[in-house]
Design a protein around this motif. Structure first.
Motif, PDB file in Angstrom:
ATOM      1  N   VAL A   2       0.191  -0.353  -0.034  1.00  0.00           N
ATOM      2  CA  VAL A   2       0.132  -0.282   0.119  1.00  0.00           C
ATOM      3  C   VAL A   2       1.184   1.190  -0.006  1.00  0.00           C
ATOM      4  N   LEU A   3       0.750   1.701  -0.918  1.00  0.00           N
ATOM      5  CA  LEU A   3       1.260   3.364  -1.336  1.00  0.00           C
ATOM      6  C   LEU A   3       0.571   4.345   0.070  1.00  0.00           C
ATOM      7  N   PRO A   4       1.384   5.089   1.235  1.00  0.00           N
ATOM      8  CA  PRO A   4       0.849   5.920   2.045  1.00  0.00           C
ATOM      9  C   PRO A   4      -0.039   7.401   1.751  1.00  0.00           C
ATOM     10  N   CYS A   5       0.525   7.363   1.507  1.00  0.00           N
ATOM     11  CA  CYS A   5      -0.055   8.964   0.531  1.00  0.00           C
ATOM     12  C   CYS A   5      -1.255   8.605  -0.184  1.00  0.00           C
ATOM     13  N   SER A   6      -1.155   8.155  -0.558  1.00  0.00           N
ATOM     14  CA  SER A   6      -2.115   7.756  -2.034  1.00  0.00           C
ATOM     15  C   SER A   6      -3.117   6.667  -1.935  1.00  0.00           C
ATOM     16  N   ARG A   7      -2.622   5.746  -0.785  1.00  0.00           N
ATOM     17  CA  ARG A   7      -3.769   4.502  -0.796  1.00  0.00           C
ATOM     18  C   ARG A   7      -3.725   3.550  -1.576  1.00  0.00           C
ATOM     19  N   TYR A   8      -2.795   3.584  -3.000  1.00  0.00           N
ATOM     20  CA  TYR A   8      -2.531   2.667  -4.246  1.00  0.00           C
ATOM     21  C   TYR A   8      -1.995   1.580  -3.376  1.00  0.00           C
ATOM     22  N   THR A   9      -3.576   0.410  -3.899  1.00  0.00           N
ATOM     23  CA  THR A   9      -3.316  -0.762  -3.063  1.00  0.00           C
ATOM     24  C   THR A   9      -2.440  -1.902  -4.520  1.00  0.00           C
ATOM     25  N   PHE A  10      -1.511  -3.054  -3.469  1.00  0.00           N
ATOM     26  CA  PHE A  10      -1.646  -4.075  -4.817  1.00  0.00           C
ATOM     27  C   PHE A  10      -1.208  -5.279  -3.988  1.00  0.00           C
ATOM     28  N   VAL A  11      -2.344  -6.025  -4.868  1.00  0.00           N
ATOM     29  CA  VAL A  11      -2.268  -7.734  -3.941  1.00  0.00           C
ATOM     30  C   VAL A  11      -1.958  -8.929  -4.716  1.00  0.00           C
ATOM     31  N   ARG A  12      -0.949  -9.518  -4.314  1.00  0.00           N
ATOM     32  CA  ARG A  12      -0.664 -10.642  -5.126  1.00  0.00           C
ATOM     33  C   ARG A  12      -0.994 -11.558  -4.545  1.00  0.00           C
ATOM     34  N   PRO A  13      -1.663 -12.765  -4.629  1.00  0.00           N
ATOM     35  CA  PRO A  13      -2.164 -13.970  -3.393  1.00  0.00           C
ATOM     36  C   PRO A  13      -0.502 -14.892  -4.179  1.00  0.00           C
ATOM     37  N   VAL A  14      -0.259 -15.282  -2.205  1.00  0.00           N
ATOM     38  CA  VAL A  14       0.813 -16.276  -2.766  1.00  0.00           C
ATOM     39  C   VAL A  14       0.692 -17.939  -1.474  1.00  0.00           C
ATOM     40  N   LEU A  15       1.086 -18.770  -1.945  1.00  0.00           N
ATOM     41  CA  LEU A  15       0.652 -19.491  -1.852  1.00  0.00           C
ATOM     42  C   LEU A  15       2.035 -20.299  -0.019  1.00  0.00           C
ATOM     43  N   ARG A  19      11.071 -15.994   1.009  1.00  0.00           N
ATOM     44  CA  ARG A  19      11.634 -14.396   0.623  1.00  0.00           C
ATOM     45  C   ARG A  19      11.887 -14.448  -0.448  1.00  0.00           C
ATOM     46  N   HIS A  20      11.782 -15.339  -1.229  1.00  0.00           N
ATOM     47  CA  HIS A  20      11.888 -15.502  -3.188  1.00  0.00           C
ATOM     48  C   HIS A  20      10.159 -15.513  -3.137  1.00  0.00           C
ATOM     49  N   ALA A  21       8.840 -15.705  -2.325  1.00  0.00           N
ATOM     50  CA  ALA A  21       7.738 -14.866  -3.053  1.00  0.00           C
ATOM     51  C   ALA A  21       7.868 -13.245  -2.632  1.00  0.00           C
ATOM     52  N   ARG A  22       8.154 -13.271  -1.759  1.00  0.00           N
ATOM     53  CA  ARG A  22       8.245 -11.755  -1.161  1.00  0.00           C
ATOM     54  C   ARG A  22       8.621 -11.343  -2.555  1.00  0.00           C
ATOM     55  N   THR A  23      10.255 -11.074  -2.684  1.00  0.00           N
ATOM     56  CA  THR A  23      10.390 -10.390  -4.048  1.00  0.00           C
ATOM     57  C   THR A  23       9.773 -10.539  -4.726  1.00  0.00           C
ATOM     58  N   GLU A  24       9.621 -11.558  -5.090  1.00  0.00           N
ATOM     59  CA  GLU A  24       8.746 -11.607  -6.981  1.00  0.00           C
ATOM     60  C   GLU A  24       6.991 -11.119  -6.720  1.00  0.00           C
ATOM     61  N   ALA A  25       6.866 -10.721  -5.124  1.00  0.00           N
ATOM     62  CA  ALA A  25       5.500 -10.032  -5.342  1.00  0.00           C
ATOM     63  C   ALA A  25       5.574  -8.200  -5.441  1.00  0.00           C
ATOM     64  N   HIS A  26       7.725  -8.487  -4.791  1.00  0.00           N
ATOM     65  CA  HIS A  26       7.476  -6.963  -4.391  1.00  0.00           C
ATOM     66  C   HIS A  26       8.054  -5.726  -6.288  1.00  0.00           C
ATOM     67  N   LEU A  27       8.531  -7.187  -7.290  1.00  0.00           N
ATOM     68  CA  LEU A  27       8.915  -6.463  -8.306  1.00  0.00           C
ATOM     69  C   LEU A  27       7.285  -6.897  -9.222  1.00  0.00           C
ATOM     70  N   ALA A  28       6.736  -7.649  -8.891  1.00  0.00           N
ATOM     71  CA  ALA A  28       5.081  -6.964  -9.751  1.00  0.00           C
ATOM     72  C   ALA A  28       4.689  -5.633  -9.069  1.00  0.00           C
ATOM     73  N   ALA A  29       4.702  -5.386  -7.392  1.00  0.00           N
ATOM     74  CA  ALA A  29       3.960  -4.198  -7.496  1.00  0.00           C
ATOM     75  C   ALA A  29       4.775  -3.044  -7.993  1.00  0.00           C
TER      76      ALA A  29
END
Length: 65
Positions: A2-15, A19-29
């Motif tokens: 979530v970007l704090p000032c604009s409140r834009y949100t990106f959500v990616r569900p993972v199983l 750390r690899h899944a979180r890194t991939e989610a941050h890259l996608a965001a």
């Protein structure tokens, strides 16, 4: 993510929360927002933070198995 000032949100569900899944989610965001925020603040997830602290969390360096 979530970007704090604009409140834009990106959500990616993972199983799993490795750390690899979180890194991939941050890259996608970053691709979704077409840029990166100036600063990322971890949410004290055990796979990312060794010592939780409100102002200065100790972020994990190596991969945990």
């Amino acid at each position: 993510m979530v970007l704090p000032c604009s409140r834009y949100t990106f959500v990616r569900p993972v199983l799993h929360l490795h750390r690899h899944a979180r890194t991939e989610a941050h890259l996608a965001a970053s691709r979704y927002f077409q840029g990166v925020p100036h600063r990322l603040v971890p949410d004290n997830l055990k796979t990312e933070v060794d010592k939780p602290d409100l102002y200065d969390p100790m972020v994990a360096v190596g991969e945990r198995i």
